[in-house]
Design a protein around this motif. Sequence first.
Motif, PDB file in Angstrom:
ATOM      1  N   ALA A  94       7.809  18.159   2.598  1.00  0.00           N
ATOM      2  CA  ALA A  94       8.054  18.190   1.157  1.00  0.00           C
ATOM      3  C   ALA A  94       6.824  17.739   0.366  1.00  0.00           C
ATOM      4  O   ALA A  94       6.456  18.383  -0.628  1.00  0.00           O
ATOM      5  CB  ALA A  94       9.259  17.319   0.811  1.00  0.00           C
ATOM      6  N   TRP A  95       6.173  16.665   0.802  1.00  0.00           N
ATOM      7  CA  TRP A  95       4.994  16.184   0.081  1.00  0.00           C
ATOM      8  C   TRP A  95       3.807  17.122   0.257  1.00  0.00           C
ATOM      9  O   TRP A  95       3.044  17.350  -0.679  1.00  0.00           O
ATOM     10  CB  TRP A  95       4.645  14.760   0.483  1.00  0.00           C
ATOM     11  N   HIS A  96       3.650  17.702   1.437  1.00  0.00           N
ATOM     12  CA  HIS A  96       2.575  18.684   1.627  1.00  0.00           C
ATOM     13  C   HIS A  96       2.838  19.910   0.769  1.00  0.00           C
ATOM     14  O   HIS A  96       1.905  20.478   0.187  1.00  0.00           O
ATOM     15  CB  HIS A  96       2.429  19.073   3.098  1.00  0.00           C
ATOM     16  N   ARG A  97       4.084  20.319   0.662  1.00  0.00           N
ATOM     17  CA  ARG A  97       4.452  21.467  -0.183  1.00  0.00           C
ATOM     18  C   ARG A  97       4.078  21.181  -1.646  1.00  0.00           C
ATOM     19  O   ARG A  97       3.515  22.042  -2.325  1.00  0.00           O
ATOM     20  CB  ARG A  97       5.945  21.765  -0.065  1.00  0.00           C
ATOM     21  N   GLU A  98       4.379  19.991  -2.130  1.00  0.00           N
ATOM     22  CA  GLU A  98       4.036  19.620  -3.507  1.00  0.00           C
ATOM     23  C   GLU A  98       2.530  19.657  -3.729  1.00  0.00           C
ATOM     24  O   GLU A  98       2.062  20.154  -4.748  1.00  0.00           O
ATOM     25  CB  GLU A  98       4.577  18.223  -3.840  1.00  0.00           C
ATOM     26  N   LEU A 145      -6.346  20.911   1.574  1.00  0.00           N
ATOM     27  CA  LEU A 145      -6.041  20.277   2.857  1.00  0.00           C
ATOM     28  C   LEU A 145      -4.547  20.329   3.168  1.00  0.00           C
ATOM     29  O   LEU A 145      -4.154  20.403   4.328  1.00  0.00           O
ATOM     30  CB  LEU A 145      -6.532  18.831   2.882  1.00  0.00           C
ATOM     31  N   SER A 146      -3.736  20.316   2.142  1.00  0.00           N
ATOM     32  CA  SER A 146      -2.296  20.402   2.376  1.00  0.00           C
ATOM     33  C   SER A 146      -1.881  21.790   2.831  1.00  0.00           C
ATOM     34  O   SER A 146      -0.908  21.941   3.545  1.00  0.00           O
ATOM     35  CB  SER A 146      -1.506  20.002   1.127  1.00  0.00           C
ATOM     36  N   TYR A 147      -2.617  22.829   2.406  1.00  0.00           N
ATOM     37  CA  TYR A 147      -2.315  24.167   2.904  1.00  0.00           C
ATOM     38  C   TYR A 147      -2.436  24.192   4.420  1.00  0.00           C
ATOM     39  O   TYR A 147      -1.567  24.685   5.128  1.00  0.00           O
ATOM     40  CB  TYR A 147      -3.271  25.214   2.305  1.00  0.00           C
ATOM     41  N   VAL A 148      -3.522  23.636   4.913  1.00  0.00           N
ATOM     42  CA  VAL A 148      -3.772  23.609   6.353  1.00  0.00           C
ATOM     43  C   VAL A 148      -2.697  22.784   7.060  1.00  0.00           C
ATOM     44  O   VAL A 148      -2.117  23.218   8.050  1.00  0.00           O
ATOM     45  CB  VAL A 148      -5.180  23.043   6.656  1.00  0.00           C
ATOM     46  N   ASN A 177       0.825  -1.209   0.000  1.00  0.00           N
ATOM     47  CA  ASN A 177       0.000   0.000   0.000  1.00  0.00           C
ATOM     48  C   ASN A 177       0.858   1.258   0.000  1.00  0.00           C
ATOM     49  O   ASN A 177       0.560   2.218  -0.711  1.00  0.00           O
ATOM     50  CB  ASN A 177      -0.948   0.004   1.191  1.00  0.00           C
ATOM     51  N   PHE A 178       1.920   1.261   0.803  1.00  0.00           N
ATOM     52  CA  PHE A 178       2.817   2.416   0.846  1.00  0.00           C
ATOM     53  C   PHE A 178       3.455   2.629  -0.525  1.00  0.00           C
ATOM     54  O   PHE A 178       3.522   3.757  -1.015  1.00  0.00           O
ATOM     55  CB  PHE A 178       3.906   2.231   1.909  1.00  0.00           C
ATOM     56  N   ASN A 179       3.926   1.544  -1.139  1.00  0.00           N
ATOM     57  CA  ASN A 179       4.568   1.664  -2.451  1.00  0.00           C
ATOM     58  C   ASN A 179       3.606   2.202  -3.508  1.00  0.00           C
ATOM     59  O   ASN A 179       3.999   3.024  -4.345  1.00  0.00           O
ATOM     60  CB  ASN A 179       5.158   0.325  -2.883  1.00  0.00           C
ATOM     61  N   LEU A 180       2.357   1.753  -3.471  1.00  0.00           N
ATOM     62  CA  LEU A 180       1.353   2.269  -4.401  1.00  0.00           C
ATOM     63  C   LEU A 180       1.080   3.750  -4.160  1.00  0.00           C
ATOM     64  O   LEU A 180       0.968   4.536  -5.100  1.00  0.00           O
ATOM     65  CB  LEU A 180       0.056   1.476  -4.274  1.00  0.00           C
ATOM     66  N   LEU A 181       1.008   4.133  -2.899  1.00  0.00           N
ATOM     67  CA  LEU A 181       0.784   5.535  -2.548  1.00  0.00           C
ATOM     68  C   LEU A 181       1.946   6.399  -3.014  1.00  0.00           C
ATOM     69  O   LEU A 181       1.751   7.455  -3.630  1.00  0.00           O
ATOM     70  CB  LEU A 181       0.596   5.661  -1.031  1.00  0.00           C
ATOM     71  N   GLY A 223       2.256  12.746   2.627  1.00  0.00           N
ATOM     72  CA  GLY A 223       2.701  13.710   3.628  1.00  0.00           C
ATOM     73  C   GLY A 223       2.150  13.378   5.004  1.00  0.00           C
ATOM     74  O   GLY A 223       2.857  13.442   6.008  1.00  0.00           O
ATOM     75  N   GLN A 224       0.881  12.993   5.046  1.00  0.00           N
ATOM     76  CA  GLN A 224       0.268  12.597   6.320  1.00  0.00           C
ATOM     77  C   GLN A 224       0.926  11.336   6.874  1.00  0.00           C
ATOM     78  O   GLN A 224       1.193  11.230   8.071  1.00  0.00           O
ATOM     79  CB  GLN A 224      -1.232  12.355   6.137  1.00  0.00           C
ATOM     80  N   PHE A 225       1.196  10.366   6.006  1.00  0.00           N
ATOM     81  CA  PHE A 225       1.843   9.125   6.437  1.00  0.00           C
ATOM     82  C   PHE A 225       3.197   9.422   7.077  1.00  0.00           C
ATOM     83  O   PHE A 225       3.504   8.937   8.163  1.00  0.00           O
ATOM     84  CB  PHE A 225       2.034   8.177   5.255  1.00  0.00           C
ATOM     85  N   TYR A 226       4.012  10.235   6.401  1.00  0.00           N
ATOM     86  CA  TYR A 226       5.334  10.557   6.943  1.00  0.00           C
ATOM     87  C   TYR A 226       5.216  11.317   8.264  1.00  0.00           C
ATOM     88  O   TYR A 226       5.989  11.088   9.192  1.00  0.00           O
ATOM     89  CB  TYR A 226       6.160  11.359   5.943  1.00  0.00           C
ATOM     90  N   TYR A 227       4.239  12.218   8.353  1.00  0.00           N
ATOM     91  CA  TYR A 227       4.062  12.953   9.607  1.00  0.00           C
ATOM     92  C   TYR A 227       3.679  12.014  10.745  1.00  0.00           C
ATOM     93  O   TYR A 227       4.224  12.104  11.840  1.00  0.00           O
ATOM     94  CB  TYR A 227       3.003  14.046   9.448  1.00  0.00           C
TER      95      TYR A 227
END
Length: 71
Positions: free
Chosen positions: A50-54, A62-65, A11-15, A31-35
Amino acid sequence: MFNKEKIKIKNFNLLKTSAEEGYIVAMYELGQFYYENKNEDVSNLKKSLAWHREACKNGYILSYVSFINLR
């Protein structure tokens, strides 16, 4: 019986692949997973940002928040 660890890795690899291919929701979710796993590896917080920034660059609200709260 399914091996839960194998499923989790798949699942992680697919994401991650989806995020790398430009799927904005996957960028946010990665980004949420890494956090959520930041305590396991210090570099996960940087990866999360980095992923939230992208996702932010691509207009995912939702990534802005999340990005603002992580900084």
